[in-house]
Design a protein around this motif. Structure first.
Motif, PDB file in Angstrom:
ATOM      1  N   LEU A 249       0.831  -1.203   0.000  1.00  0.00           N
ATOM      2  CA  LEU A 249       0.000   0.000   0.000  1.00  0.00           C
ATOM      3  C   LEU A 249       0.867   1.255   0.000  1.00  0.00           C
ATOM      4  O   LEU A 249       0.584   2.212  -0.743  1.00  0.00           O
ATOM      5  N   LEU A 253       0.664   4.160  -2.816  1.00  0.00           N
ATOM      6  CA  LEU A 253       0.403   5.574  -2.522  1.00  0.00           C
ATOM      7  C   LEU A 253       1.499   6.470  -3.092  1.00  0.00           C
ATOM      8  O   LEU A 253       1.220   7.543  -3.635  1.00  0.00           O
ATOM      9  N   ALA A 268      -3.777   2.892  -5.558  1.00  0.00           N
ATOM     10  CA  ALA A 268      -4.400   2.627  -4.261  1.00  0.00           C
ATOM     11  C   ALA A 268      -5.690   1.828  -4.437  1.00  0.00           C
ATOM     12  O   ALA A 268      -5.993   0.926  -3.648  1.00  0.00           O
TER      13      ALA A 268
END
Length: 309
Positions: A249, A253, A268
């Motif tokens: 993640l 991002l 995302a």
């Protein structure tokens, strides 16, 4: 006419307009100042974004079929999921419907004569994997076949949830949603509306409550600061998201940021969809199911988006 009575009448009318019914519910949600109801109604009217977990009634049962052609014959056969790699099977085990309720109603009205709806496989997938099913034959096309009765049931589920909610609210406070007081207050407390919402719209499930506890949900969410990735990643780690998934993640991002995307970017969204897919493989684990909902809510807080619950 009393708003609750209007909602009940529309929900029970033989030729009732479902989109109008939901718009009336949106008015009620606004007057009750109840965000969970407001968000549910908006998702039903506008469709569910990929980052928002679907209610169970929107996961439609489907059957995979393919058109096979051999040297001397051609026909349609049912395709078992075992022909697909394990990682792809969850995508074809059922058919999530994220479209608006208006689209659902339209599909039902247009396809009732055919009795089925179809979601096609990519052609390459059909040729590569489904062709393994029969020796000396090739699958030239494949699809998930969904009975129209599944779509009819989806529409019926929405109506049933709305009327159940309206009747429970009416019993608790017949004047709810009428804005009789100058301040627009209702005799109903927010926690009463939430309880009715969870037992009617959510059918008593904990889909929108992290780890089965609203307190735990709020504790985690309240620890996230908009735009502060460290608080987001820490919160997800605290509820059991694996270190590998957190690193993934974080990378997603950063990639979205470097590409100049604002808000919840493509990487995302891919991460969240993949997270939900992996959780779907452990569907018996209710904690995992709740964690997906919490992850979506956590990202909404981080990006300062409207709440997904």
């Amino acid at each position: 006419m009393n708003l609750l009575k209007e909602i009940i009448d529309e929900a029970t009318a033989k030729q009732g307009d479902l989109t109008r019914l939901l718009r009336l519910c949106l008015v009620l949600a606004s007057r009750l100042k109840h965000e969970p109801l407001k968000n549910w109604v908006r998702h039903e009217l506008e469709g569910y974004p990929v980052e928002v977990p679907l209610p169970p009634y929107r996961i439609l049962r489907g059957y995979n079929k393919g058109n096979f052609k051999g040297m001397t014959w051609q026909g349609v056969l049912e395709i078992p999921l075992t022909v697909l790699p394990e990682s792809l099977r969850p995508h074809y085990a059922d058919s999530p419907f994220r479209g608006s309720i208006a689209e659902c109603v339209d599909l039902v009205s247009r396809d009732m004569k055919e009795a089925t709806l179809r979601r096609p496989w990519p052609v390459g997938l059909a040729i590569k994997y489904a062709s393994k099913l029969v020796n000396n034959a090739q699958c030239i096309s494949a699809w998930i076949e969904i009975s129209s009765s599944e779509m009819v049931a989806l529409v019926d589920q929405v109506k049933t949830r709305v009327i159940s909610f309206a009747l429970e609210i009416e019993e608790a406070d017949p004047t709810a949603g009428e804005n009789l007081a100058p301040s627009g207050d209702t005799r109903l407390r927010e926690d009463q509306v939430t309880q009715i919402f969870n037992t009617t719209i959510n059918s008593g499930t904990v889909q929108n409550l992290a780890l089965g506890s609203h307190g735990a949900h709020q504790s985690v969410i309240n620890g996230i600061q908009a735009g502060d990735v460290s608080t987001l990643l820490k919160a997800l780690g605290d509820v059991g998201v694996s270190a590998d998934q957190i690193r993934s993640l974080d990378m997603a991002l950063k990639e979205d940021q470097s590409s100049g995307e604002m808000g919840l970017g493509a990487r995302a969204k891919e991460w969240l969809a993949d997270f939900a897919l992996k959780a779907g493989e452990k569907v018996a684990d209710k904690g995992i199911d709740s964690m997906v909902s919490l992850a979506a809510q956590a990202l909404s807080v981080y990006f300062a988006l409207p709440s997904a619950t």
